[in-house]
Scaffold this motif. Structure first.
Motif, PDB file in Angstrom:
ATOM      1  N   LEU A 187       0.831  -1.208   0.000  1.00 22.23           N
ATOM      2  CA  LEU A 187       0.000   0.000   0.000  1.00 22.23           C
ATOM      3  C   LEU A 187       0.864   1.255   0.000  1.00 22.23           C
ATOM      4  N   ARG A 188       1.875   1.239   0.865  1.00 20.88           N
ATOM      5  CA  ARG A 188       2.794   2.384   0.913  1.00 20.88           C
ATOM      6  C   ARG A 188       3.378   2.661  -0.463  1.00 20.88           C
ATOM      7  N   SER A 189       3.835   1.617  -1.127  1.00 20.29           N
ATOM      8  CA  SER A 189       4.491   1.821  -2.416  1.00 20.29           C
ATOM      9  C   SER A 189       3.510   2.374  -3.441  1.00 20.29           C
ATOM     10  N   GLY A 190       2.216   2.003  -3.328  1.00 19.03           N
ATOM     11  CA  GLY A 190       1.229   2.530  -4.258  1.00 19.03           C
ATOM     12  C   GLY A 190       0.910   3.994  -3.999  1.00 19.03           C
ATOM     13  N   LEU A 191       1.080   4.427  -2.751  1.00 20.32           N
ATOM     14  CA  LEU A 191       0.699   5.792  -2.389  1.00 20.32           C
ATOM     15  C   LEU A 191       1.839   6.800  -2.529  1.00 20.32           C
ATOM     16  N   ILE A 192       3.074   6.286  -2.608  1.00 18.59           N
ATOM     17  CA  ILE A 192       4.222   7.206  -2.667  1.00 18.59           C
ATOM     18  C   ILE A 192       4.162   8.167  -3.857  1.00 18.59           C
ATOM     19  N   PRO A 193       3.813   7.699  -5.086  1.00 17.40           N
ATOM     20  CA  PRO A 193       3.796   8.625  -6.225  1.00 17.40           C
ATOM     21  C   PRO A 193       2.871   9.833  -6.020  1.00 17.40           C
ATOM     22  N   ILE A 194       1.667   9.598  -5.480  1.00 15.69           N
ATOM     23  CA  ILE A 194       0.740  10.722  -5.348  1.00 15.69           C
ATOM     24  C   ILE A 194       1.180  11.651  -4.224  1.00 15.69           C
ATOM     25  N   VAL A 195       1.766  11.080  -3.156  1.00 15.44           N
ATOM     26  CA  VAL A 195       2.285  11.938  -2.082  1.00 15.44           C
ATOM     27  C   VAL A 195       3.408  12.818  -2.637  1.00 15.44           C
ATOM     28  N   ASN A 196       4.283  12.214  -3.442  1.00 13.75           N
ATOM     29  CA  ASN A 196       5.358  12.999  -4.064  1.00 13.75           C
ATOM     30  C   ASN A 196       4.787  14.063  -4.987  1.00 13.75           C
ATOM     31  N   ALA A 197       3.757  13.703  -5.757  1.00  7.99           N
ATOM     32  CA  ALA A 197       3.174  14.651  -6.696  1.00  7.99           C
ATOM     33  C   ALA A 197       2.604  15.851  -5.943  1.00  7.99           C
ATOM     34  N   MET A 198       1.950  15.594  -4.795  1.00  5.52           N
ATOM     35  CA  MET A 198       1.391  16.705  -4.021  1.00  5.52           C
ATOM     36  C   MET A 198       2.500  17.551  -3.414  1.00  5.52           C
TER      37      MET A 198
END
Lengths: 267, 200
Positions: A187-198
């Motif tokens: 789950l963490r790995s799936g969420l990292i891109p959007i957190v980085n994008a924000m």
């Protein structure tokens, strides 16, 4: 909308940009990168796909037929689902290889898009294609990445750590205990891109939608607000979709007796 | 009191007609590699799908959930796997006496798993299984990586556990001397089929 300020692109403009891609392809052929062919095919695909989408949207905007909008949305979902499957190194056998990602994306992208259209933007009618199709497209495109990464992480780690999972099962832990660490990691790995994008939005990167609106002549503050809305929706959609995918996927990795079923994964 | 009885257990590679281990006793299984020893233990522990039934006293395996069964009938694999960096978190409570019997002091719980030798891993895997208070143990060559002294420690610990809890043990061992030391009954497994022998 102040679309009269938009500078229309000529065939020459596009030809010059395409020439740059050709140049890059020639260079990568020279350097034996083995990617020239793929790059040319991808460039050709994007040309055909985007022009076709332009045509389809033009027709769709004129009719605003809800059935046609639904059909286009279904096609977009089906292709995105296939794309998620194609990015998996180890796939679940049978329907779930395709179904896990597609179902999760349907749950997240469609519900978030519907929420945004009916509660937030409220165009009349709510499915107005000028709003619904770009919104859904952006959500599908971004949740697709998150879900694909999360699922790939889940299945790969399950195979890598099968010994640990079975050691936990052998001591009497149930499936959710035995795979909990792996689920959280996926789950963490799936969420990292959007957190980085924000994190970098507006500082390092000017997000695509905002860029488009500014080019089309919208006031920058309006464009910023729209971009914020989209970023938040994408974050929620990615989170929801990745969670659904990880839960559905791990359910298939075990059977009713909480045995690890490696045989349900390819590779 | 926990006797273990298997009844027509069958899966690809295993076809075990019947086997009963009385409460508090130990049965040994041996056979050439690839004969199905590990597959048999995994099938009994319900880690792999298999037809047939297994009984713990009067309770059928099918009447319990998979995890509830495996909490009572614990399979100790030949190669142990560890999921946390330190030894301690792998069991809620480690009985001091078992650790001491295997030659460890209480500091072992802070040790890094990665730095354990294969013999230490094997002994701690057994302690980990005992720490979960099983009713039956399925041991897959539990002394394969151990020297003579530690092998005897493990044998003594299992015997003490059987006497104390009346638990039953199924012990896979390729060493005839060990089998006659630890077990009262012996089975030879060949092409997945069990045959009772007097130990050769």
């Amino acid at each position: 909308m102040a679309s009269d300020t938009l500078i229309a692109l000529s065939a020459f403009d596009l030809a010059v940009a395409a020439g740059l891609v050709l140049l890059l392809a020639a260079l990568s052929w020279q350097l034996h990168l083995g990617i020239a062919r793929g790059m040319l095919i991808a460039a050709a695909r994007s040309t055909v796909q985007l022009l076709l989408l332009g045509l389809v949207l033009k027709a769709l905007f004129n009719t605003a037929n809800p059935w046609l909008i639904g059909l286009l949305a279904t096609v977009m979902l089906a292709v995105a689902g296939y794309e998620i499957m194609a990015r998996q190194r180890h796939r679940l056998h049978g329907f779930w290889g395709y179904g896990t990602g597609t179902l999760s994306m349907f749950l997240s992208s469609f519900s978030i898009t519907t929420l945004a259209l009916t509660v937030l933007l409220q165009p009349a009618p709510w499915y107005t294609p000028q709003y619904s199709i770009p919104l859904l497209g952006m959500l599908l495109g971004n949740t697709m990445t998150g879900i694909a990464v999360a699922l790939d992480n889940l299945t790969r780690q399950t195979l890598d750590k099968a010994g640990q999972i079975e050691a936990r099962l052998a001591l009497g832990q149930d499936a959710s205990q035995a795979i909990g660490d792996i689920q959280r990691d996926a789950l963490r790995s799936g969420l990292i891109p959007i957190v980085n994008a924000m994190t970098t939005a507006g500082i390092v990167s000017l997000p695509g939608m905002m860029t488009g609106q500014i080019l089309a002549g919208s006031p920058p503050m309006d464009a910023a607000k729209y971009q914020l809305l989209i970023l938040f929706l994408i974050a929620a959609g990615t989170g929801l979709g990745s969670m659904a995918a990880v839960l559905l996927g791990s359910k298939r990795l075990f059977d009713v007796r909480s045995r690890l079923r490696r045989d349900r994964l390819s590779g | 009191m926990s006797s273990l009885r298997i009844e027509r257990l069958a899966r690809p590679g295993v076809n075990a007609a019947g086997l009963t281990i009385a409460a508090g006793s130990c049965t040994a299984v041996f056979g050439p590699s690839g004969s199905g020893k590990t597959l048999l233990l995994r099938a009994i522990a319900d880690l792999d799908e298999a037809d047939g039934e297994v009984w713990l006293d009067e309770r059928a395996r099918s009447s319990l959930s998979g995890p509830a069964w495996r909490r009572q009938v614990i399979y100790v694999a030949a190669e142990s796997h560890w999921w946390a960096p330190q030894v301690g978190p792998h069991a809620p409570h480690w009985p001091q006496a078992d650790l001491e019997a295997l030659g460890f002091d209480e500091h072992v719980l802070q040790w890094q798993v990665q730095r354990l030798s294969s013999g230490e891993r094997q002994r701690l895997a057994l302690a980990r299984a005992l720490a979960h208070a099983p009713s039956a143990l399925l041991l897959d060559e539990p002394t394969a990586n151990l020297d003579q002294t530690n092998t005897l420690c493990v044998e003594a610990l299992i015997e003490a556990w059987r006497k104390r809890t009346a638990g039953s043990a199924l012990w896979v061992s390729h060493e005839p001397a060990q089998r006659s030391r630890v077990a009262t009954t012996q089975y030879r497994i060949e092409a997945g089929e069990l045959r009772r022998t007097d130990g050769l």
